[in-house]
Scaffold this active site. Structure first.
Site, PDB file in Angstrom:
ATOM      1  N   GLY A  98       1.135  -1.695   0.328  1.00 44.40           N
ATOM      2  CA  GLY A  98      -0.050  -0.375  -0.123  1.00 44.40           C
ATOM      3  C   GLY A  98       1.012   1.257  -0.299  1.00 44.40           C
ATOM      4  O   GLY A  98       2.213   1.161  -0.479  1.00 44.40           O
ATOM      5  N   SER A  99       0.176   2.644   0.295  1.00 45.91           N
ATOM      6  CA  SER A  99       1.317   3.896   0.763  1.00 45.91           C
ATOM      7  C   SER A  99      -0.208   4.140   0.948  1.00 45.91           C
ATOM      8  O   SER A  99      -1.154   4.417   1.197  1.00 45.91           O
ATOM      9  CB  SER A  99       0.834   4.082  -1.064  1.00 45.91           C
ATOM     10  OG  SER A  99       1.710   3.502  -2.491  1.00 45.91           O
ATOM     11  N   ASN A 100       0.589   5.588   1.657  1.00 45.89           N
ATOM     12  CA  ASN A 100       0.312   6.719   2.191  1.00 45.89           C
ATOM     13  C   ASN A 100       0.327   8.107   1.278  1.00 45.89           C
ATOM     14  O   ASN A 100       1.382   8.008   0.961  1.00 45.89           O
ATOM     15  CB  ASN A 100       0.357   6.888   3.826  1.00 45.89           C
ATOM     16  CG  ASN A 100      -0.083   6.033   4.217  1.00 45.89           C
ATOM     17  OD1 ASN A 100      -1.480   5.573   4.285  1.00 45.89           O
ATOM     18  ND2 ASN A 100       0.803   5.874   5.552  1.00 45.89           N
ATOM     19  N   ASN A 134      -5.132   3.645   0.321  1.00 45.22           N
ATOM     20  CA  ASN A 134      -5.473   3.013  -0.235  1.00 45.22           C
ATOM     21  C   ASN A 134      -7.039   2.000  -0.366  1.00 45.22           C
ATOM     22  O   ASN A 134      -7.184   0.945  -0.458  1.00 45.22           O
ATOM     23  CB  ASN A 134      -4.374   1.206   0.228  1.00 45.22           C
ATOM     24  CG  ASN A 134      -2.886   1.739  -0.450  1.00 45.22           C
ATOM     25  OD1 ASN A 134      -2.326   1.921   0.470  1.00 45.22           O
ATOM     26  ND2 ASN A 134      -2.510   2.641  -1.348  1.00 45.22           N
TER      27      ASN A 134
END
Length: 761
Positions: A217-219, A493
């Site tokens: 994922g990522s922010n 995400n």
């Protein structure tokens, strides 16, 4: 392209004494230089040139210096030569496909190479992009010829070779397709008529398999003027959670043509443009999108002929493609594996997703269509982002190229605006089309996993078209979620629905994502933390927010876990624990091992309420046997490992680099930690490495000042080569919670205490 072929010139290393730093020669004064590389702290290159060819040249040279083996491994993969050099087994190259063996990987990429699809798309990259790619090839080859590699991963390996432009384009094409045909390789390369029956639970199993593939994922958090303190007009956090090993690592650089082009940030290895970064006036990042980038069709076969199918009552012959790859044998000799693979007008035949069969029977077969199968436009997308002056420029770049392959974009600008956009490659499968054309499997799978399975026997069930899309079959930008505000936009995400909690996005097709559903603990932490600081954000507070390592799930459930625990040192640790994953925290490792066992079941007393999505569900049900068993199992696991239940996290979570143990803060994203890491658990030692997690991190503040206020960190460091001084230096910074000062303007670069200049002639 200027300078092509002149790739074996002398490399000049200019060591500058302190008095010369202030008057260091500009590029225009460096006679005969094709590219100038100014290295600052931690080996970060600032590449200047007079042309795009020169930028690529410097980028290729510097990238090869730091990560030659990883890059060469990528080119070996897309050249379909893994089996020739490494044998048919192995596990493929997970950076570029989901192939479960070298042979499966080779068949997949040889099929692509033989089809000529990449060559047919070379009209898409704009002229300047082609110049960058050509220069990159020259720079990579120059470094390889003059220096080779000291990295034991490929030292003296026969598969490390000079590259050509087509190798780079094939590599980028593979990256674009990783969420579609790349992910589903195993079901494509073995597709043959076989009979069988579709499992009754196929939709549920496919949905689970795809969910497991999507755990990276990522922010991204973009705060505009209404959310910042007075001294800054906007602040951006870019925090992708990418693999720590392999070819999907990031690498940091600055690319400058004085007066024309200036972008700084990071990109995946082999991408000679900045993918996550900033210019003087804008900053942007990406997060994995929930939009599904591929779909399936079920075709009805012509009676008595499994290689023909029917569309609108008329038979069509499948196209056959013979694919041959060389395979190293146990005795070192080479043999050839040859097979024939088949395609329809909708795409190649596929006979499985993971271990779930999609039978090719006497009456029907399944085919795959990948929205990125015709995408080399991504290069143009990032070229345009690298020149953006405001979020409107970013919006225009995304909409006009429609080339971003599988990510959201979150951005800010100097004017105090924040942008969220899911304008990317998405199949034109509207809710109406799915309702009208879904097969029985499709009705289940589209609802469960946004994967369409359409009736290929009807021509009207093909993907649709929008006038504002760059090509047929894709959703146009007008149908995709997009929002600009002056307070904030973010994504962690989940679907676009709550990019801003006060202004929910709705009305987009189901294939893009859901609305009105439970947000992940990480999304809830991002939203709550952002809203807590609105009106007060600075770059310093954004960095503190990320490295505070607060667990939203712990805030919701740690008190209840302590109740389950009862009495004793471990229970006291849980009660007094501050709900963060710092090196000194006690009780955090016990809570992690407990929480990771809870699963998605009904473990909350208060269920989800769409009217209060930030705070529901809540209140852990301690009487639920699943909850109590999860806690008992976590206690037993730590006890068996010899780890005290109230142990400090840093004593039992680390990575080892060149024999040195480096303690690590943070924890899994499922715990609602923004600075997420996916640890590798050793039942005898605790968490001993990370699979993926925070990778290239940037915090960028924009204001009326000439230079952006930037801090960065490459958590796994710039180089994958253990002989490099930049193999673990930033990893140690990460351990200590420290950052690297961003050096964007000339004065910042030239004042670096570790400035080193390399002129490539």
């Amino acid at each position: 392209m200027g300078g092509r072929g002149r790739i074996f010139g002398r490399v000049t290393a200019v060591a500058l004494v302190a008095s010369a730093v202030l008057t260091a020669p500009a590029l225009a004064d460096t006679h005969g230089t094709r590219a100038l590389i100014r290295y600052t702290e931690h080996g970060i290159p600032h590449i200047s040139a007079k042309s795009f060819d020169g930028l690529g040249y410097g980028y290729g040279f510097a990238a090869a210096k730091d990560n030659l083996c990883e890059l060469a491994n990528g080119y070996l993969t897309v050249d379909a030569k893994r089996s020739k050099y490494l044998g048919p087994g192995g596990s493929g190259n997970s950076a570029l496909s989901g192939a479960d063996s070298n042979l499966a990987s080779d068949v997949h990429f040889q099929r692509i190479n033989d089809s000529g699809v990449v060559e047919s798309l070379l009209h898409q990259p704009r002229r300047e992009v082609k110049e960058i790619v050509g220069g990159y090839v020259d720079g990579y080859n120059k470094y390889l010829k003059e220096h080779g590699t000291q990295d034991p991963a490929c030292r003296d390996a026969g598969w490390v070779r000079p590259i050509t432009d087509i190798d780079v384009y094939r590599h980028l094409y593979a990256i674009a397709g990783i969420s579609g045909q790349g992910e589903l390789v195993n079901g494509l390369v073995g597709a043959q008529p076989s009979g069988g029956v579709l499992p009754e639970d196929a939709a549920a199993r496919i949905s689970t398999a795809l969910a497991e593939e999507g755990t990276i994922g990522s922010n991204g958090i973009a705060v505009g003027k209404a959310g910042t303190a007075a001294e800054q007009d906007s602040v951006l956090l870019g925090n992708p959670h990418f693999p720590w090993q392999g070819g999907r690592r990031f690498w940091q650089a600055q690319l400058t043509i004085p007066g024309r082009f200036n972008a700084s940030g990071a990109s995946l290895l082999g991408m000679p443009l900045i993918q996550i970064g900033h210019t003087r006036d804008t900053a942007w990042t990406h997060t994995f999108s929930t939009a599904r980038t591929f779909g399936l069709f079920e075709v009805k076969l012509t009676p008595g002929d499994q290689l023909s199918y029917v569309v609108d009552g008329q038979p069509e012959k499948m196209s056959a493609q013979k694919v041959s790859v060389e395979v190293k044998q146990p005795d070192g000799s080479l043999a050839t594996d040859t097979r024939t693979l088949y395609s329809t007008r909708y795409g190649p035949v596929i006979t499985g997703v993971g271990d779930i069969p999609l039978p090719w029977t006497t009456t029907s077969a399944y085919t795959l269509r990948d929205g990125n199968a015709t995408n080399l436009r991504a290069l143009n997308s990032w070229f345009d982002l690298n020149q953006a002056q405001d979020v409107e420029d970013i919006s225009k770049a995304l909409k006009s190229t429609l080339g971003v392959p599988w990510v959201n974009t979150i951005a800010t600008d100097r004017h105090g605006k924040a942008l969220y956009s899911d304008v990317q490659v998405v199949p034109h499968v509207t809710d109406e089309l799915a309702d009208r054309c879904s097969t029985p499997l499709g009705r289940q799978l589209f609802q469960a996993a946004q994967v369409s399975v359409l009736d290929g026997s009807q021509g009207t069930c093909a993907w649709g078209s929008d006038a504002d899309a760059v090509e047929p079959g894709l959703l146009g930008p007008g149908r995709l979620p997009h929002q600009i505000r002056d307070d904030y936009e973010l994504n962690a995400n989940d679907s676009p629905w709550l990019a801003n909690a006060g202004a929910p996005l709705t009305g987009y097709p189901w294939i893009v994502g859901d609305t009105g559903t439970t947000r992940s603990p990480r999304t809830r932490e991002a939203l709550i933390s952002t809203e807590e600081q609105l009106g007060e954000f600075t770059t310093a507070s954004m960095k503190e927010l990320l490295f505070g390592d607060r667990s939203r799930l712990a805030l919701l459930a740690a008190d209840a876990a302590a109740e389950v625990c009862g009495t004793g040192p471990a229970c006291d640790a849980l009660r007094s624990w501050d709900r963060t994953y710092t090196l000194e925290s006690r009780g955090s490792l016990l809570f992690e091992r407990f929480a990771m066992r809870l699963g998605p079941g009904p473990i909350w007393k208060v269920g989800f309420d769409p009217a209060d999505p930030l705070h529901t569900p809540n209140t852990l049900d301690t009487q639920n046997p699943v909850v109590r068993k999860a806690f008992d199992d976590a206690v037993a696991e730590l006890t068996a490992a010899g780890i005290p239940l109230d142990a400090k996290l840093g004593d039992h979570q680390s990575v080892t680099r060149n024999g040195k143990r480096i303690p690590m803060h943070s924890g899994p994203g499922q715990l609602g930690i923004l600075n997420a890491m996916a640890p590798v658990w050793d039942p005898k030692a605790g968490n001993v490495d990370f699979v993926h997690g925070s990778s290239f991190i940037q915090v960028v503040g924009l204001s009326g000042k000439a230079c952006p206020d930037t801090s960065t960190l490459m958590t796994y460091s710039q180089s994958a080569d253990p002989t490099s001084p930049h193999f673990a230096d930033q990893t140690e910074l990460y351990s200590r919670g420290e950052w690297v000062r961003g050096r964007f303007c000339e004065g910042d670069i030239l004042s670096s205490p570790e400035l080193r200049i390399v002129a490539l002639r």
